[in-house]
Design a protein around this motif. Structure first.
Motif, PDB file in Angstrom:
ATOM      1  N   LYS A   3       0.828  -1.206   0.000  1.00  0.00           N
ATOM      2  CA  LYS A   3       0.000   0.000   0.000  1.00  0.00           C
ATOM      3  C   LYS A   3       0.858   1.250   0.000  1.00  0.00           C
ATOM      4  O   LYS A   3       0.511   2.246  -0.618  1.00  0.00           O
ATOM      5  CB  LYS A   3      -0.917   0.005   1.222  1.00  0.00           C
ATOM      6  N   LYS A   4       1.978   1.186   0.683  1.00  0.00           N
ATOM      7  CA  LYS A   4       2.847   2.346   0.774  1.00  0.00           C
ATOM      8  C   LYS A   4       3.381   2.728  -0.617  1.00  0.00           C
ATOM      9  O   LYS A   4       3.405   3.902  -0.984  1.00  0.00           O
ATOM     10  CB  LYS A   4       3.998   2.055   1.726  1.00  0.00           C
ATOM     11  N   ILE A   7       0.592   4.280  -2.680  1.00  0.00           N
ATOM     12  CA  ILE A   7       0.326   5.650  -2.256  1.00  0.00           C
ATOM     13  C   ILE A   7       1.389   6.590  -2.805  1.00  0.00           C
ATOM     14  O   ILE A   7       1.080   7.688  -3.286  1.00  0.00           O
ATOM     15  CB  ILE A   7       0.233   5.738  -0.717  1.00  0.00           C
ATOM     16  N   GLU A  73      -3.757   4.132   7.890  1.00  0.00           N
ATOM     17  CA  GLU A  73      -4.084   3.316   6.716  1.00  0.00           C
ATOM     18  C   GLU A  73      -5.253   2.367   6.938  1.00  0.00           C
ATOM     19  O   GLU A  73      -5.954   2.030   6.004  1.00  0.00           O
ATOM     20  CB  GLU A  73      -2.865   2.499   6.281  1.00  0.00           C
ATOM     21  N   TYR A  78      -9.678   6.799   5.672  1.00  0.00           N
ATOM     22  CA  TYR A  78      -8.529   6.617   4.794  1.00  0.00           C
ATOM     23  C   TYR A  78      -8.938   5.787   3.583  1.00  0.00           C
ATOM     24  O   TYR A  78      -8.636   6.132   2.439  1.00  0.00           O
ATOM     25  CB  TYR A  78      -7.385   5.932   5.559  1.00  0.00           C
ATOM     26  N   GLN A  79      -9.645   4.690   3.834  1.00  0.00           N
ATOM     27  CA  GLN A  79     -10.064   3.806   2.746  1.00  0.00           C
ATOM     28  C   GLN A  79     -11.053   4.508   1.809  1.00  0.00           C
ATOM     29  O   GLN A  79     -10.990   4.331   0.598  1.00  0.00           O
ATOM     30  CB  GLN A  79     -10.671   2.520   3.302  1.00  0.00           C
TER      31      GLN A  79
END
Length: 162
Positions: A3-4, A7, A73, A78-79
């Motif tokens: 995910k990082k 992003i 996260e 956030y989602q």
């Protein structure tokens, strides 16, 4: 891909998009200020529409980035921000694809605007008039490529000298 990394990639793309919008506005301002009669006119409807759309979307994406920076996260907000950001990016890609396909039918320019909250798709074509065959070919493109119902399609001819 983590995910990082996603992003970071999305943030980079948003930054590049914002930079493009800023440069576009600066260049357009320089053309107007120079008064060069041979320069491309910025009063072209299609260019103006795209510039405003890009600027607005860049601002929306930057706001979503600030929301992403505020929350963890694994949080719901956030989602939601990630989902909305992905929806905007997908919508931008669909608009670009549809514009390209419509221009391939012989129009000098076309702009497609997909509704965020509705299923409506607005198509602006550079043409004096809209005849049945032209409308049918655009309907077919939108139906086949974007699965848009004919009742949700609006086609408007906008004559703009390029």
């Amino acid at each position: 891909m983590s995910k990082k990394k996603k992003i970071i990639i999305m943030s980079s793309l948003v930054f590049l998009l914002a930079l493009t919008a800023v440069l576009n506005v600066l260049l357009a301002t320089n053309v107007i200020a120079s008064g060069d009669s041979n320069a491309i006119t910025t009063s072209n409807y299609f260019t103006t529409f795209r510039t405003e759309r890009t600027t607005t979307r860049s601002e929306e994406l930057l706001q979503l980035d600030s929301v992403l920076a505020l929350y963890e996260e694994d949080s719901e907000k956030y989602q939601e921000a990630v989902d909305l950001k992905l929806k905007i990016v997908a919508m931008m890609e669909r608009e670009l694809l549809l514009e390209t396909l419509i221009k391939s039918r012989g129009f000098s320019d076309a702009v497609v605007s997909i509704g965020m909250e509705s299923e409506n798709v607005n198509v602006f074509i550079n043409s004096n008039e809209l005849d049945y065959n032209t409308a049918l070919s655009i309907y077919t493109i939108l139906k086949d490529e974007a699965s848009v119902a004919p009742g949700n399609i609006i086609i408007l001819p906008v004559y703009s000298q390029v």
